[in-house]
Design an enzyme around this catalytic site. Structure first.
Site, mmCIF file in Angstrom:
data_model
loop_
_atom_site.group_PDB
_atom_site.id
_atom_site.type_symbol
_atom_site.label_atom_id
_atom_site.label_comp_id
_atom_site.label_asym_id
_atom_site.label_seq_id
_atom_site.Cartn_x
_atom_site.Cartn_y
_atom_site.Cartn_z
ATOM 1 N N GLY A 264 69.756 47.657 76.243
ATOM 2 C CA GLY A 264 70.756 47.484 75.187
ATOM 3 C C GLY A 264 71.087 48.737 74.409
ATOM 4 O O GLY A 264 72.041 48.754 73.646
ATOM 5 N N CYS B 215 92.608 24.584 86.656
ATOM 6 C CA CYS B 215 93.204 25.569 87.561
ATOM 7 C C CYS B 215 94.163 24.849 88.515
ATOM 8 O O CYS B 215 93.800 23.838 89.130
ATOM 9 C CB CYS B 215 92.104 26.285 88.341
ATOM 10 S SG CYS B 215 92.737 27.381 89.635
ATOM 11 N N CYS C 153 92.382 25.320 92.309
ATOM 12 C CA CYS C 153 91.137 24.655 92.711
ATOM 13 C C CYS C 153 90.819 23.446 91.844
ATOM 14 O O CYS C 153 89.828 22.774 92.053
ATOM 15 C CB CYS C 153 89.967 25.639 92.681
ATOM 16 S SG CYS C 153 89.444 26.106 91.022
ATOM 17 N N CYS D 226 92.341 30.126 87.779
ATOM 18 C CA CYS D 226 91.048 30.793 87.598
ATOM 19 C C CYS D 226 91.266 32.293 87.561
ATOM 20 O O CYS D 226 92.044 32.848 88.341
ATOM 21 C CB CYS D 226 90.105 30.465 88.759
ATOM 22 S SG CYS D 226 89.573 28.756 88.795
ATOM 23 N N CYS E 295 87.377 31.097 92.741
ATOM 24 C CA CYS E 295 88.405 30.071 92.933
ATOM 25 C C CYS E 295 88.578 29.789 94.430
ATOM 26 O O CYS E 295 88.619 28.620 94.855
ATOM 27 C CB CYS E 295 89.716 30.555 92.319
ATOM 28 S SG CYS E 295 91.036 29.342 92.363
#
Lengths: 290, 282
Positions: free
Chosen positions: B39, B248, B251, B270, B276
């Site tokens: 980080g 979507c 899909c 998507c 997708c």
């Protein structure tokens, strides 16, 4: 023949321990030289060293503030009163001296996060200009207040909002404006927000630097009333720097008068305003507008 | 005439994977340091690349420093393998490192991405490289980089919490869009690169390493496998993900991260093209 009245010795009470004890606070602006301290000050009539040009803002100030006491500092521009206050607020470095705050220790020795922590928890300053005090115009009024609680580590939104909003409400900021950016507030309202931010963590020491300068008289009266009430509520020790002798008359228990960086007179506020001794104090009191 | 032609004309040979070996070692050293300090922002000597700084030069340097002849590389931009930026960088990697490329997430060993994290779960043997334009999560509230660095060193994330509080007071929640700060291992405040909040919530304890490269600002941040990554959020106000206006249209997924084809068209698709496609074919 009457018997002499027996003299009863009143028990001597030990003075309460000082909340803040400052010793030898020194602040110079310039390189400094061996004659700086001897050739400046009230007696010399200047705070500029004739040898090296250094401004001796504070040659070595001693003062104490008790718990719940309000100490007023007055003096003309350039007398060192704001430098003194900003040094105590840890906003600028000092060139010597100590400042012991009860429960915290030596303030000037603090560094880094400990210094920042003390500045949000134990002592806090209210400036004439709210944005000098770290308030941000683009943030909501409530955020400016809650920042002090976030610095404490609180991480639940609802309790934070209740506390910050409650403090703003006590300062007379309407709930409908808590989410408005501070930049959209008037001068008097900004001072209320600044005061709410300063008091939200119940600081031990409240420092006020010309808190009502620039406000119109009716707003000044409201803000001063809020300050007076807040001081009573939190029992914080308070130092107020002002040009306005009316402010010290209203707020301060004790007042010191500064001239060329030195304290030239000190006493109860009534004593200073009604029976000034030092010529500079007499001049200040005499120059008050009726 | 290409750079390679010029190099040959001057008896020079192009180094493997564009960067010379010293540069790659420098990037890899920074990556190792970043992996040891999850980080944290680790500076590195960012090189000039044949893409503008801020257009993926950091991610590209990370990928080129790691890629080897056996790798299979996938590059996506906003979830799409076919965007101009993704195609250009994929071509550069393929030409200079002679590696195979793919659009299938499962086939790739290195996935370089901008603005999205693949929705198909990655394996421990895959590497995710994120392009990161702004590595400093405090930049909006602490403009002074030196002060921001000091606050990171002291573990003081207060300014980021103040920003989140202000968003919550004024707008009811985070408005950070695709740049919501994260807390790594509970202590380090980091920027996850501009990925949507939908993706931020998928960063916790992933089995593979994630390397974030910022070429313009010369910083590398890393998330080692299984690192705890939590979005900055109040305990009583969990981070809300973006919402789409419908499933979507390809899909029919209502769970994926979807974007509107044309604003106002009401046609949602998507964002992750491969995920997708995967849903439609299986």
């Amino acid at each position: 023949m009457s018997l002499p009245t027996p003299v009863v010795q009143a028990p001597r009470l030990a003075p309460p321990p000082a909340l803040l004890r400052v010793e030898g606070l020194r602040r110079l602006f310039g390189p400094g030289c061996a004659s700086c301290l001897t050739s400046t000050g009230d007696a010399a009539g200047t705070n500029r060293c004739p040898a090296c040009g250094t401004i001796v803002a504070l040659p070595g100030i001693d003062l104490e503030v008790g718990p719940g006491e309000v100490l007023g500092i007055v003096g003309e521009s350039g007398s060192g009163k704001s430098t003194l206050l900003r040094s105590l607020a840890l906003e600028q470095p000092v060139d010597g001296g100590r400042a012991e705050l009860e429960g915290v220790g030596e303030l000037f020795a603090l560094e880094g996060r400990a210094r920042r922590d003390v500045r949000t928890r134990a002592l806090t300053i209210v400036h004439q200009d709210p944005f000098s005090a770290g308030l941000r115009s683009q943030l909501a009024a409530e955020t400016n207040v809650a920042e002090r609680l976030l610095a404490r580590g609180d991480r639940r939104f609802e309790p934070l909002s209740m506390e910050a909003g409650g403090m703003l409400g006590r300062m007379g900021v309407h709930a409908g404006r808590h989410a408005d950016p501070l930049g959209t507030f008037s001068g008097g309202m900004r001072q209320r927000v600044q005061l709410a931010r300063a008091l939200i963590r119940r600081p031990q020491l409240l420092l006020l630097d010309e808190p009502t300068t620039g406000l119109d008289p009716s707003v000044q009266a409201t803000v001063l009333s809020l300050i007076a009430r807040s001081i009573d509520r939190t029992l914080a020790g308070t130092v107020v720097v002002t040009h306005d002798l009316g402010v010290v008359r209203l707020l301060a228990d004790r007042t010191i008068v500064m001239h060329h960086g030195e304290i030239v007179e000190e006493g109860t506020t009534d004593q200073i305003l009604e029976d000034p001794v030092h010529p500079h104090t007499q001049s200040l009191v005499a120059s008050r507008l009726p | 005439m290409t750079v390679a032609d010029l190099a040959r004309a001057h008896a020079q040979t192009m180094p493997y994977a564009y960067l010379d070996e010293r540069s790659k070692r420098e990037v890899r050293r920074a990556m190792l340091k970043a992996l040891a300090l999850p980080g944290r922002q680790v500076p590195f000597a960012s090189r000039e690349m044949p893409v503008a700084r801020g257009w993926g030069s950091g991610g590209l340097q990370v990928t080129l420093s790691m890629v080897g002849p056996g790798d299979v590389v996938k590059v996506i931009d906003q979830g799409d393998d076919g965007s101009l930026n993704a195609s250009s960088m994929r071509d550069l990697i393929a030409q200079t490192a002679a590696v195979e490329t793919t659009t299938r997430t499962r086939e790739a060993s290195i996935i370089q991405s901008r603005h999205r994290i693949p929705e198909i779960p990655l394996r421990a043997d895959q590497l995710l490289v994120l392009q990161m334009p702004h590595p400093e999560p405090l930049r909006r509230v602490v403009p002074d980089p030196a002060r921001a660095a000091a606050m990171h060193a002291e573990g003081d994330a207060t300014p980021a919490w103040v920003e989140l509080y202000d968003d919550t007071v004024r707008h009811g929640g985070s408005t950070g869009g695709a740049d919501h700060p994260i807390l790594v291992d509970g202590v380090s405040l980091a920027s996850p690169s501009p990925v949507p909040r939908f993706d931020v919530l998928t960063l916790d304890r992933r089995p593979h390493p994630v390397i974030l490269g910022a070429g313009r600002l010369a910083r590398i941040t890393a998330l080692p496998p299984w690192t705890s990554v939590q979005p900055l959020a109040f305990a009583d106000r969990p981070l809300r993900t973006e919402s789409a206006g419908g499933p979507c249209e390809r899909c029919d997924s209502a769970e994926s991260y979807r974007v509107e084809g044309n604003p106002g068209s009401g046609r949602w698709r998507c964002s992750d093209v491969d995920a997708c496609t995967d849903r439609r074919t299986t």
